[in-house]
Scaffold this motif. Structure first.
Motif, PDB file in Angstrom:
ATOM      1  N   GLY A  33       0.770  -1.236   0.000  1.00  0.00           N
ATOM      2  CA  GLY A  33       0.000   0.000   0.000  1.00  0.00           C
ATOM      3  C   GLY A  33       0.802   1.286   0.000  1.00  0.00           C
ATOM      4  N   SER A  34       2.136   1.215   0.011  1.00  0.00           N
ATOM      5  CA  SER A  34       2.938   2.433  -0.087  1.00  0.00           C
ATOM      6  C   SER A  34       2.897   2.942  -1.526  1.00  0.00           C
ATOM      7  CB  SER A  34       4.386   2.174   0.310  1.00  0.00           C
ATOM      8  OG  SER A  34       4.463   1.816   1.672  1.00  0.00           O
ATOM      9  N   THR A  35       2.998   4.261  -1.668  1.00  0.00           N
ATOM     10  CA  THR A  35       2.936   4.878  -2.993  1.00  0.00           C
ATOM     11  C   THR A  35       4.168   5.742  -3.200  1.00  0.00           C
ATOM     12  OG1 THR A  35       0.522   4.945  -2.889  1.00  0.00           O
ATOM     13  CG2 THR A  35       1.569   6.399  -4.485  1.00  0.00           C
ATOM     14  N   GLY A  36       4.716   5.685  -4.405  1.00  0.00           N
ATOM     15  CA  GLY A  36       5.805   6.560  -4.811  1.00  0.00           C
ATOM     16  C   GLY A  36       5.394   7.289  -6.075  1.00  0.00           C
ATOM     17  N   MET A  37       5.796   8.542  -6.183  1.00  0.00           N
ATOM     18  CA  MET A  37       5.447   9.338  -7.355  1.00  0.00           C
ATOM     19  C   MET A  37       6.679  10.056  -7.882  1.00  0.00           C
ATOM     20  SD  MET A  37       1.869  10.855  -5.923  1.00  0.00           S
ATOM     21  CE  MET A  37       2.166  10.512  -4.182  1.00  0.00           C
ATOM     22  N   HIS A  38       6.824  10.054  -9.191  1.00  0.00           N
ATOM     23  CA  HIS A  38       7.874  10.828  -9.848  1.00  0.00           C
ATOM     24  C   HIS A  38       7.167  11.943 -10.603  1.00  0.00           C
ATOM     25  CE1 HIS A  38      10.914  11.326 -13.292  1.00  0.00           C
ATOM     26  NE2 HIS A  38      11.355  11.997 -12.250  1.00  0.00           N
ATOM     27  N   ALA A  39       7.319  13.174 -10.118  1.00  0.00           N
ATOM     28  CA  ALA A  39       6.658  14.330 -10.714  1.00  0.00           C
ATOM     29  C   ALA A  39       7.651  15.122 -11.546  1.00  0.00           C
ATOM     30  CB  ALA A  39       6.070  15.217  -9.618  1.00  0.00           C
ATOM     31  N   VAL A  40       7.232  15.486 -12.756  1.00  0.00           N
ATOM     32  CA  VAL A  40       8.029  16.331 -13.636  1.00  0.00           C
ATOM     33  C   VAL A  40       7.153  17.517 -14.028  1.00  0.00           C
ATOM     34  CG1 VAL A  40       9.190  16.504 -15.873  1.00  0.00           C
ATOM     35  CG2 VAL A  40       9.370  14.398 -14.532  1.00  0.00           C
ATOM     36  N   PHE A  41       7.628  18.715 -13.706  1.00  0.00           N
ATOM     37  CA  PHE A  41       6.908  19.937 -14.031  1.00  0.00           C
ATOM     38  C   PHE A  41       7.813  20.814 -14.888  1.00  0.00           C
ATOM     39  CE2 PHE A  41       5.160  19.208  -9.541  1.00  0.00           C
ATOM     40  CZ  PHE A  41       4.147  18.391  -9.989  1.00  0.00           C
ATOM     41  N   THR A  66       5.105  14.490   1.031  1.00  0.00           N
ATOM     42  CA  THR A  66       6.437  14.300   1.591  1.00  0.00           C
ATOM     43  C   THR A  66       7.310  13.920   0.412  1.00  0.00           C
ATOM     44  OG1 THR A  66       5.530  13.489   3.673  1.00  0.00           O
ATOM     45  CG2 THR A  66       7.848  12.992   3.231  1.00  0.00           C
ATOM     46  N   GLY A  67       8.430  14.610   0.238  1.00  0.00           N
ATOM     47  CA  GLY A  67       9.218  14.303  -0.938  1.00  0.00           C
ATOM     48  C   GLY A  67      10.623  14.846  -0.920  1.00  0.00           C
ATOM     49  N   TYR A  68      11.271  14.679  -2.077  1.00  0.00           N
ATOM     50  CA  TYR A  68      12.653  15.098  -2.277  1.00  0.00           C
ATOM     51  C   TYR A  68      12.738  15.741  -3.656  1.00  0.00           C
ATOM     52  CZ  TYR A  68      17.712  14.924  -2.744  1.00  0.00           C
ATOM     53  OH  TYR A  68      19.030  15.270  -2.910  1.00  0.00           O
ATOM     54  N   CYS A  69      13.394  16.898  -3.740  1.00  0.00           N
ATOM     55  CA  CYS A  69      13.532  17.616  -5.001  1.00  0.00           C
ATOM     56  C   CYS A  69      14.833  17.202  -5.699  1.00  0.00           C
ATOM     57  CB  CYS A  69      13.513  19.121  -4.758  1.00  0.00           C
ATOM     58  SG  CYS A  69      13.599  20.100  -6.267  1.00  0.00           S
ATOM     59  N   LEU A  70      14.691  16.642  -6.905  1.00  0.00           N
ATOM     60  CA  LEU A  70      15.847  16.220  -7.699  1.00  0.00           C
ATOM     61  C   LEU A  70      16.434  17.357  -8.527  1.00  0.00           C
ATOM     62  CD1 LEU A  70      14.392  12.859  -9.036  1.00  0.00           C
ATOM     63  CD2 LEU A  70      16.136  13.128  -7.259  1.00  0.00           C
ATOM     64  N   SER A  71      15.556  18.272  -8.994  1.00  0.00           N
ATOM     65  CA  SER A  71      16.044  19.387  -9.819  1.00  0.00           C
ATOM     66  C   SER A  71      15.022  20.506  -9.864  1.00  0.00           C
ATOM     67  CB  SER A  71      16.351  18.909 -11.248  1.00  0.00           C
ATOM     68  OG  SER A  71      15.163  18.519 -11.911  1.00  0.00           O
ATOM     69  N   GLY A  72      15.505  21.687 -10.226  1.00  0.00           N
ATOM     70  CA  GLY A  72      14.649  22.842 -10.414  1.00  0.00           C
ATOM     71  C   GLY A  72      14.250  23.528  -9.118  1.00  0.00           C
ATOM     72  N   LYS A  73      13.338  24.495  -9.274  1.00  0.00           N
ATOM     73  CA  LYS A  73      12.837  25.263  -8.124  1.00  0.00           C
ATOM     74  C   LYS A  73      11.322  25.350  -8.230  1.00  0.00           C
ATOM     75  CE  LYS A  73      17.023  27.933  -7.673  1.00  0.00           C
ATOM     76  NZ  LYS A  73      17.704  29.175  -7.982  1.00  0.00           N
ATOM     77  N   LEU A  74      10.657  24.978  -7.151  1.00  0.00           N
ATOM     78  CA  LEU A  74       9.205  25.015  -7.059  1.00  0.00           C
ATOM     79  C   LEU A  74       8.825  25.959  -5.933  1.00  0.00           C
ATOM     80  CD1 LEU A  74       6.611  23.499  -8.166  1.00  0.00           C
ATOM     81  CD2 LEU A  74       6.786  22.118  -6.091  1.00  0.00           C
ATOM     82  N   ASP A 106      13.493  28.804 -15.396  1.00  0.00           N
ATOM     83  CA  ASP A 106      13.484  28.115 -16.681  1.00  0.00           C
ATOM     84  C   ASP A 106      13.909  26.656 -16.608  1.00  0.00           C
ATOM     85  OD1 ASP A 106      12.755  30.518 -17.842  1.00  0.00           O
ATOM     86  OD2 ASP A 106      14.829  31.101 -18.261  1.00  0.00           O
ATOM     87  N   GLU A 107      14.091  26.126 -15.404  1.00  0.00           N
ATOM     88  CA  GLU A 107      14.548  24.743 -15.246  1.00  0.00           C
ATOM     89  C   GLU A 107      13.386  23.834 -14.867  1.00  0.00           C
ATOM     90  OE1 GLU A 107      17.789  22.163 -12.627  1.00  0.00           O
ATOM     91  OE2 GLU A 107      17.681  24.329 -12.369  1.00  0.00           O
ATOM     92  N   ARG A 108      13.357  22.645 -15.459  1.00  0.00           N
ATOM     93  CA  ARG A 108      12.362  21.619 -15.131  1.00  0.00           C
ATOM     94  C   ARG A 108      12.490  21.223 -13.668  1.00  0.00           C
ATOM     95  NH1 ARG A 108      12.812  15.936 -18.181  1.00  0.00           N
ATOM     96  NH2 ARG A 108      11.247  16.877 -19.502  1.00  0.00           N
ATOM     97  N   VAL A 109      11.349  21.032 -13.019  1.00  0.00           N
ATOM     98  CA  VAL A 109      11.317  20.554 -11.638  1.00  0.00           C
ATOM     99  C   VAL A 109      11.043  19.051 -11.662  1.00  0.00           C
ATOM    100  CG1 VAL A 109      10.024  20.617  -9.462  1.00  0.00           C
ATOM    101  CG2 VAL A 109      10.556  22.744 -10.665  1.00  0.00           C
ATOM    102  N   GLU A 110      11.868  18.307 -10.933  1.00  0.00           N
ATOM    103  CA  GLU A 110      11.632  16.868 -10.751  1.00  0.00           C
ATOM    104  C   GLU A 110      11.593  16.573  -9.263  1.00  0.00           C
ATOM    105  OE1 GLU A 110      13.233  13.656 -13.281  1.00  0.00           O
ATOM    106  OE2 GLU A 110      14.510  15.264 -14.089  1.00  0.00           O
ATOM    107  N   LEU A 111      10.543  15.883  -8.844  1.00  0.00           N
ATOM    108  CA  LEU A 111      10.345  15.535  -7.445  1.00  0.00           C
ATOM    109  C   LEU A 111      10.082  14.043  -7.314  1.00  0.00           C
ATOM    110  CD1 LEU A 111       7.626  18.237  -6.614  1.00  0.00           C
ATOM    111  CD2 LEU A 111      10.092  18.478  -6.274  1.00  0.00           C
ATOM    112  N   ILE A 112      10.493  13.474  -6.210  1.00  0.00           N
ATOM    113  CA  ILE A 112      10.063  12.143  -5.805  1.00  0.00           C
ATOM    114  C   ILE A 112       9.193  12.353  -4.579  1.00  0.00           C
ATOM    115  CG2 ILE A 112      10.749   9.885  -4.935  1.00  0.00           C
ATOM    116  CD1 ILE A 112      11.531  10.311  -7.857  1.00  0.00           C
ATOM    117  N   LEU A 113       7.967  11.843  -4.630  1.00  0.00           N
ATOM    118  CA  LEU A 113       6.998  11.994  -3.534  1.00  0.00           C
ATOM    119  C   LEU A 113       6.709  10.624  -2.948  1.00  0.00           C
ATOM    120  CD1 LEU A 113       4.651  14.367  -5.518  1.00  0.00           C
ATOM    121  CD2 LEU A 113       6.230  15.046  -3.708  1.00  0.00           C
ATOM    122  N   PHE A 114       6.505  10.583  -1.639  1.00  0.00           N
ATOM    123  CA  PHE A 114       6.286   9.327  -0.914  1.00  0.00           C
ATOM    124  C   PHE A 114       4.973   9.382  -0.170  1.00  0.00           C
ATOM    125  CE2 PHE A 114      10.718  10.679  -0.785  1.00  0.00           C
ATOM    126  CZ  PHE A 114      11.366   9.611  -1.372  1.00  0.00           C
TER     127      PHE A 114
END
Length: 121
Positions: A33-41, A66-74, A106-114
């Motif tokens: 039942g745990s969920t992971g999400m890879h978000a790209v904005f 709850t997450g971790y930012c891989l790149s960009g600024k949100l 101008d940079e893509r945002v990538e997040l991992i959400l838990f």
């Protein structure tokens, strides 16, 4: 409780929120039942224009993140207080419901959400 290790990959998601040219969220779920999400904005993405309609148009984002930012600024804004917080590469974060957000710069945002399963809460 299982004693087997389970591996899931974002390349084979269980679900996807497709925001067309502005990005998307790939969602994987484990048997427990745990969920992971890879978000790209992409630059220009806003919660209001790109994600809100996919969620049924609530006033603010109803989810806790709850997450971790891989790149960009949100930039995340708590709607009731107006408090704005910038999340950037390397930040581990916790965002309560009641917010909106947008890509800064101008940079893509990538997040991992838990999201833990109810059994882990």
């Amino acid at each position: 409780m299982t004693t087997t290790i389970e591996i899931r990959r974002f390349e084979s998601p269980d679900d996807r929120l497709d925001m067309k040219a502005r990005g998307g969220i790939d969602i994987v779920k484990t048997a427990q039942g745990s969920t992971g999400m890879h978000a790209v904005f992409e630059p220009g993405w806003t919660w209001e224009a790109d994600e809100k309609p996919l969620l049924g148009s609530p006033e603010t984002c109803p989810m806790h993140h709850t997450g971790y930012c891989l790149s960009g600024k949100l930039v995340v804004r708590m709607v009731d207080s107006g408090q704005e917080t910038q999340i950037a590469r390397g930040d581990f974060f916790e965002i309560p419901p009641g917010h909106d957000a947008w890509v800064a710069g101008d940079e893509r945002v990538e997040l991992i959400l838990f999201e833990a399963s109810d059994s882990h809460a």
